[in-house]
Design a protein around this motif. Structure first.
Motif, PDB file in Angstrom:
ATOM      1  N   ARG A 142       0.846  -1.207   0.000  1.00 12.02           N
ATOM      2  CA  ARG A 142       0.000   0.000   0.000  1.00 12.02           C
ATOM      3  C   ARG A 142       0.876   1.249   0.000  1.00 12.02           C
ATOM      4  O   ARG A 142       0.611   2.201  -0.715  1.00 12.02           O
ATOM      5  CB  ARG A 142      -0.915   0.053   1.240  1.00 12.02           C
ATOM      6  N   ILE A 143       1.924   1.231   0.824  1.00 14.01           N
ATOM      7  CA  ILE A 143       2.803   2.412   0.918  1.00 14.01           C
ATOM      8  C   ILE A 143       3.503   2.643  -0.426  1.00 14.01           C
ATOM      9  O   ILE A 143       3.634   3.778  -0.891  1.00 14.01           O
ATOM     10  CB  ILE A 143       3.821   2.216   2.073  1.00 14.01           C
ATOM     11  N   ALA A 144       3.907   1.540  -1.073  1.00 10.96           N
ATOM     12  CA  ALA A 144       4.595   1.680  -2.371  1.00 10.96           C
ATOM     13  C   ALA A 144       3.701   2.360  -3.399  1.00 10.96           C
ATOM     14  O   ALA A 144       4.184   3.024  -4.319  1.00 10.96           O
ATOM     15  CB  ALA A 144       5.030   0.303  -2.870  1.00 10.96           C
ATOM     16  N   ALA A 145       2.387   2.213  -3.240  1.00 14.84           N
ATOM     17  CA  ALA A 145       1.458   2.794  -4.226  1.00 14.84           C
ATOM     18  C   ALA A 145       1.413   4.319  -4.137  1.00 14.84           C
ATOM     19  O   ALA A 145       1.000   4.978  -5.092  1.00 14.84           O
ATOM     20  CB  ALA A 145       0.058   2.208  -4.020  1.00 14.84           C
ATOM     21  N   PHE A 146       1.798   4.911  -2.991  1.00 16.66           N
ATOM     22  CA  PHE A 146       1.685   6.384  -2.893  1.00 16.66           C
ATOM     23  C   PHE A 146       2.951   7.076  -2.403  1.00 16.66           C
ATOM     24  O   PHE A 146       3.032   8.294  -2.390  1.00 16.66           O
ATOM     25  CB  PHE A 146       0.498   6.770  -2.003  1.00 16.66           C
ATOM     26  N   ARG A 147       3.989   6.335  -2.022  1.00 14.90           N
ATOM     27  CA  ARG A 147       5.093   7.031  -1.342  1.00 14.90           C
ATOM     28  C   ARG A 147       5.875   7.953  -2.266  1.00 14.90           C
ATOM     29  O   ARG A 147       6.525   8.898  -1.814  1.00 14.90           O
ATOM     30  CB  ARG A 147       5.994   6.063  -0.603  1.00 14.90           C
ATOM     31  N   HIS A 148       5.794   7.726  -3.595  1.00 19.41           N
ATOM     32  CA  HIS A 148       6.494   8.622  -4.524  1.00 19.41           C
ATOM     33  C   HIS A 148       5.822   9.991  -4.596  1.00 19.41           C
ATOM     34  O   HIS A 148       6.436  10.952  -5.050  1.00 19.41           O
ATOM     35  CB  HIS A 148       6.551   7.996  -5.924  1.00 19.41           C
ATOM     36  N   GLN A 151       2.897  12.689  -0.406  1.00 18.80           N
ATOM     37  CA  GLN A 151       1.727  13.030   0.414  1.00 18.80           C
ATOM     38  C   GLN A 151       0.657  11.948   0.223  1.00 18.80           C
ATOM     39  O   GLN A 151       0.666  11.240  -0.790  1.00 18.80           O
ATOM     40  CB  GLN A 151       1.164  14.388   0.024  1.00 18.80           C
ATOM     41  N   ALA A 152      -0.233  11.833   1.203  1.00 22.50           N
ATOM     42  CA  ALA A 152      -1.290  10.814   1.105  1.00 22.50           C
ATOM     43  C   ALA A 152      -2.371  11.109   2.129  1.00 22.50           C
ATOM     44  O   ALA A 152      -2.171  11.885   3.074  1.00 22.50           O
ATOM     45  CB  ALA A 152      -0.703   9.430   1.369  1.00 22.50           C
ATOM     46  N   ASP A 153      -3.520  10.514   1.905  1.00 23.73           N
ATOM     47  CA  ASP A 153      -4.561  10.481   2.935  1.00 23.73           C
ATOM     48  C   ASP A 153      -4.506   9.079   3.541  1.00 23.73           C
ATOM     49  O   ASP A 153      -4.880   8.108   2.888  1.00 23.73           O
ATOM     50  CB  ASP A 153      -5.935  10.760   2.327  1.00 23.73           C
ATOM     51  N   LEU A 154      -4.044   8.985   4.769  1.00 20.11           N
ATOM     52  CA  LEU A 154      -3.803   7.654   5.350  1.00 20.11           C
ATOM     53  C   LEU A 154      -5.089   6.919   5.734  1.00 20.11           C
ATOM     54  O   LEU A 154      -5.024   5.747   6.093  1.00 20.11           O
ATOM     55  CB  LEU A 154      -2.874   7.766   6.564  1.00 20.11           C
ATOM     56  N   VAL A 155      -6.246   7.574   5.647  1.00 21.16           N
ATOM     57  CA  VAL A 155      -7.490   6.824   5.865  1.00 21.16           C
ATOM     58  C   VAL A 155      -7.877   6.106   4.573  1.00 21.16           C
ATOM     59  O   VAL A 155      -7.954   4.875   4.524  1.00 21.16           O
ATOM     60  CB  VAL A 155      -8.643   7.744   6.338  1.00 21.16           C
ATOM     61  N   SER A 156      -8.096   6.865   3.499  1.00 20.95           N
ATOM     62  CA  SER A 156      -8.598   6.219   2.271  1.00 20.95           C
ATOM     63  C   SER A 156      -7.513   5.414   1.558  1.00 20.95           C
ATOM     64  O   SER A 156      -7.802   4.419   0.901  1.00 20.95           O
ATOM     65  CB  SER A 156      -9.192   7.259   1.318  1.00 20.95           C
ATOM     66  N   GLU A 157      -6.240   5.832   1.689  1.00 16.64           N
ATOM     67  CA  GLU A 157      -5.190   5.148   0.926  1.00 16.64           C
ATOM     68  C   GLU A 157      -4.456   4.092   1.752  1.00 16.64           C
ATOM     69  O   GLU A 157      -3.643   3.346   1.207  1.00 16.64           O
ATOM     70  CB  GLU A 157      -4.173   6.167   0.405  1.00 16.64           C
ATOM     71  N   TYR A 158      -4.730   4.041   3.044  1.00 17.58           N
ATOM     72  CA  TYR A 158      -3.937   3.113   3.853  1.00 17.58           C
ATOM     73  C   TYR A 158      -4.788   2.322   4.865  1.00 17.58           C
ATOM     74  O   TYR A 158      -4.997   1.131   4.695  1.00 17.58           O
ATOM     75  CB  TYR A 158      -2.828   3.895   4.568  1.00 17.58           C
ATOM     76  N   LEU A 382       1.626  15.683   9.766  1.00 19.01           N
ATOM     77  CA  LEU A 382       0.229  15.961   9.419  1.00 19.01           C
ATOM     78  C   LEU A 382       0.184  17.272   8.632  1.00 19.01           C
ATOM     79  O   LEU A 382       0.878  18.221   8.982  1.00 19.01           O
ATOM     80  CB  LEU A 382      -0.543  16.107  10.725  1.00 19.01           C
ATOM     81  N   THR A 383      -0.658  17.338   7.583  1.00 14.18           N
ATOM     82  CA  THR A 383      -0.666  18.573   6.783  1.00 14.18           C
ATOM     83  C   THR A 383      -1.955  19.369   6.894  1.00 14.18           C
ATOM     84  O   THR A 383      -2.081  20.422   6.285  1.00 14.18           O
ATOM     85  CB  THR A 383      -0.448  18.255   5.288  1.00 14.18           C
ATOM     86  N   GLY A 384      -2.924  18.870   7.595  1.00 14.56           N
ATOM     87  CA  GLY A 384      -4.167  19.645   7.656  1.00 14.56           C
ATOM     88  C   GLY A 384      -5.023  19.176   8.813  1.00 14.56           C
ATOM     89  O   GLY A 384      -4.691  18.208   9.493  1.00 14.56           O
ATOM     90  N   GLN A 403       2.222  14.470   4.877  1.00 13.84           N
ATOM     91  CA  GLN A 403       3.287  14.540   3.871  1.00 13.84           C
ATOM     92  C   GLN A 403       4.525  13.871   4.456  1.00 13.84           C
ATOM     93  O   GLN A 403       4.642  13.708   5.671  1.00 13.84           O
ATOM     94  CB  GLN A 403       3.562  15.984   3.466  1.00 13.84           C
ATOM     95  N   PHE A 404       5.456  13.512   3.572  1.00 14.62           N
ATOM     96  CA  PHE A 404       6.656  12.790   3.999  1.00 14.62           C
ATOM     97  C   PHE A 404       7.688  12.949   2.885  1.00 14.62           C
ATOM     98  O   PHE A 404       7.374  13.491   1.813  1.00 14.62           O
ATOM     99  CB  PHE A 404       6.329  11.311   4.247  1.00 14.62           C
ATOM    100  N   THR A 405       8.869  12.474   3.152  1.00  8.25           N
ATOM    101  CA  THR A 405       9.928  12.615   2.154  1.00  8.25           C
ATOM    102  C   THR A 405       9.861  11.453   1.175  1.00  8.25           C
ATOM    103  O   THR A 405      10.004  10.299   1.586  1.00  8.25           O
ATOM    104  CB  THR A 405      11.311  12.601   2.852  1.00  8.25           C
ATOM    105  N   PRO A 406       9.627  11.739  -0.110  1.00  3.14           N
ATOM    106  CA  PRO A 406       9.536  10.619  -1.053  1.00  3.14           C
ATOM    107  C   PRO A 406      10.905  10.004  -1.312  1.00  3.14           C
ATOM    108  O   PRO A 406      11.921  10.680  -1.174  1.00  3.14           O
ATOM    109  CB  PRO A 406       8.975  11.267  -2.321  1.00  3.14           C
ATOM    110  N   PRO A 407      10.958   8.731  -1.720  1.00  2.00           N
ATOM    111  CA  PRO A 407      12.246   8.105  -1.987  1.00  2.00           C
ATOM    112  C   PRO A 407      12.958   8.829  -3.124  1.00  2.00           C
ATOM    113  O   PRO A 407      12.317   9.332  -4.034  1.00  2.00           O
ATOM    114  CB  PRO A 407      11.874   6.670  -2.401  1.00  2.00           C
TER     115      PRO A 407
END
Ligand code: HEM
Length: 412
Positions: A142-148, A151-158, A382-384, A403-407
């Motif tokens: 799941r993380i690989a699908a958005f870590r690039h 940023q992500a919404d950790l409810v809907s995407e995780y 957290l961004t919002g 948000q986080f640091t992408p690879p």
């Protein structure tokens, strides 16, 4: 929210009866429960929908009495007076959580125990190490699908998908079938037109699994359930799987996202990310104390006229388990409602005969999911603002924007 002023005698309860969804949405649950207790004592009146009221049990010992005495308080919604009299319409929004279902949740006494034993036995046989590895793999995918994206919404995407995919795999579905189940569930909870189709798809995936395991058992929940002597038909096996997955998915997702939110916003846990004192297990417990996934659990139905917490309960009345309220009951926190690190006597899992059977796998899945997110998303912040989805029963985060640091970035 209008709650009558303090100082009113507990039993006279002037003022309007507060809608349960307003209580659930309140900014500070402990303050709201304190005010309810001032007016009503440990058993308050609350509105489920216009014209339909129930008792909200906010006292710790009163909730224990409610869930332990099934000769007085039944789990079977066919005993609900407002349902018998047609006060609650068949298409009421209360239906999915409150109407009778022919499964372990709606049963009492020996019938409940017969349907419950297979669940307890099956969950006790789950191979913890194997499951942990499977959940880690799911989280990494799941993380690989958005870590690039950074940023992500950790409810809907995780958290929602990790919870469902983990339960699907524990049941016996392979990752591909787990994805199909996820898609079916999205339809089920999506638009009204798709709901029926989603439900049919959900059940047919599980039916296929049951038939496959009848032909060739493996080491999974479905194989265990199809061989269990207490289950008398394929329909009962199917219902057992449906209950395990549906009771677990929303609650698990809520637990994962609330815990992540806490670890990102509370200094005691946030410092842990940088080598501090308190860890993921403590954060998971803190959530179960302060904001358990089931804020208000429906329901028990009085089988006789009785008394609870100073209130006269009539036969056929519905009573809601105020699990978050019971956790904040001042009578069990004589020193004040401070952090309960290391203490697991909260009612986040409820108690009594219907106490959640999923605690062990739930903790393993949630702990793994939180750890993987914190380790897999360097520099996560957290961004919002976060908001909760409206419901009388739960305070689930609607989104958790981070948000986080992408690879590949210089600071990764
Ligand atoms: C993640 C956190 C979870 C929480 C906080 C939670 C909480 C609860 C609560 C409060 C109840 C109601 C008990 C009652 O009516 O007195 C319940 C019932 C139930 N839960 Fe969970 N649950 C969680 C996860 C799970 C998981 C992962 C599973 C399955 C693997 C599961 C399976 C069930 C079942 C089958 C019941 C009905 C039990 C019965 O009626 O005998 N739960 N849960």
């Amino acid at each position: 929210m209008t709650i009558p002023p303090s100082g009113c005698p507990a039993h006279t309860a002037p003022g309007r009866v507060v809608p349960l969804s307003e209580i659930t949405a309140s900014a500070s649950l402990p303050d709201t429960y304190d005010r309810l207790r001032e007016v009503w004592g440990p058993v308050a009146r609350a509105e489920l929908e216009p014209g339909v009221n129930a008792w909200l049990v906010t006292g710790h010992q009163e909730v224990l009495k409610l869930v332990r005495d099934e000769h007085i308080f039944s789990r079977d919604a066919r005993n609900w007076k407002d349902w018998q009299n047609g006060v609650v319409r068949p298409d009421s929004g209360l239906g999915p959580m409150m109407f009778y279902r022919d499964n372990v949740i709606g049963a009492d006494g020996p019938e409940h125990r017969r349907l419950r034993r297979p669940l307890d036995d099956a969950l006790a046989c789950v191979d913890q190490r194997q499951m942990r590895r499977a959940v880690e793999r799911t989280c990494r995918e799941r993380i690989a699908a958005f870590r690039h994206h950074g940023q992500a919404d950790l409810v809907s995407e995780y958290s929602q998908s990790v919870a469902l995919l983990a339960l699907a795999e524990m049941s016996g579905l392979n990752p591909q079938e787990g994805q199909e189940l996820l898609a079916a569930l999205a339809k089920l909870f999506g638009s009204a037109e798709d709901a029926q189709e989603g439900n049919r798809r959900f059940e047919s995936i599980l039916e296929r699994l049951i038939h496959a395991r009848q032909a060739a058992p493996k080491e999974d929940l479905a194989s265990f359930l199809v061989r269990h002597d207490d289950l008398r038909s394929d329909a009962e096996v199917l219902q057992s799987l449906v209950v395990l997955i549906s009771a677990g998915q929303q609650t698990l997702s809520a637990w994962i996202s609330r815990t992540l939110w806490l670890m990102l916003t509370d200094a005691r846990f946030e410092s842990r990310l940088r080598g501090g004192r308190l860890g993921v297990d403590e954060a998971l417990d803190d959530v179960l104390w302060r904001d358990p996934p089931m804020t208000h659990m429906p329901a028990r139905y009085a089988l006789i006229d009785t008394e609870l917490g100073g209130q006269q309960i009539a036969r056929g009345d519905a009573l809601i388990l105020g699990l978050a309220a019971a956790n904040s009951d001042p009578r069990i926190h004589p020193e004040g409602v401070e952090r309960e690190i290391g203490n697991r006597s909260h009612l986040g899992w409820s108690a009594g005969q219907h106490r959640c059977p999923g605690e062990t796998p739930a903790r393993l899945i949630a702990r793994t999911a939180v750890e993987q997110a914190l380790h897999g998303l360097p520099g996560i912040t957290l961004t919002g603002p976060v908001s909760t989805a409206p419901s009388p029963w739960m305070r689930h985060l609607a989104s958790l924007p981070v948000q986080f640091t992408p690879p590949g970035s210089p600071t990764a």
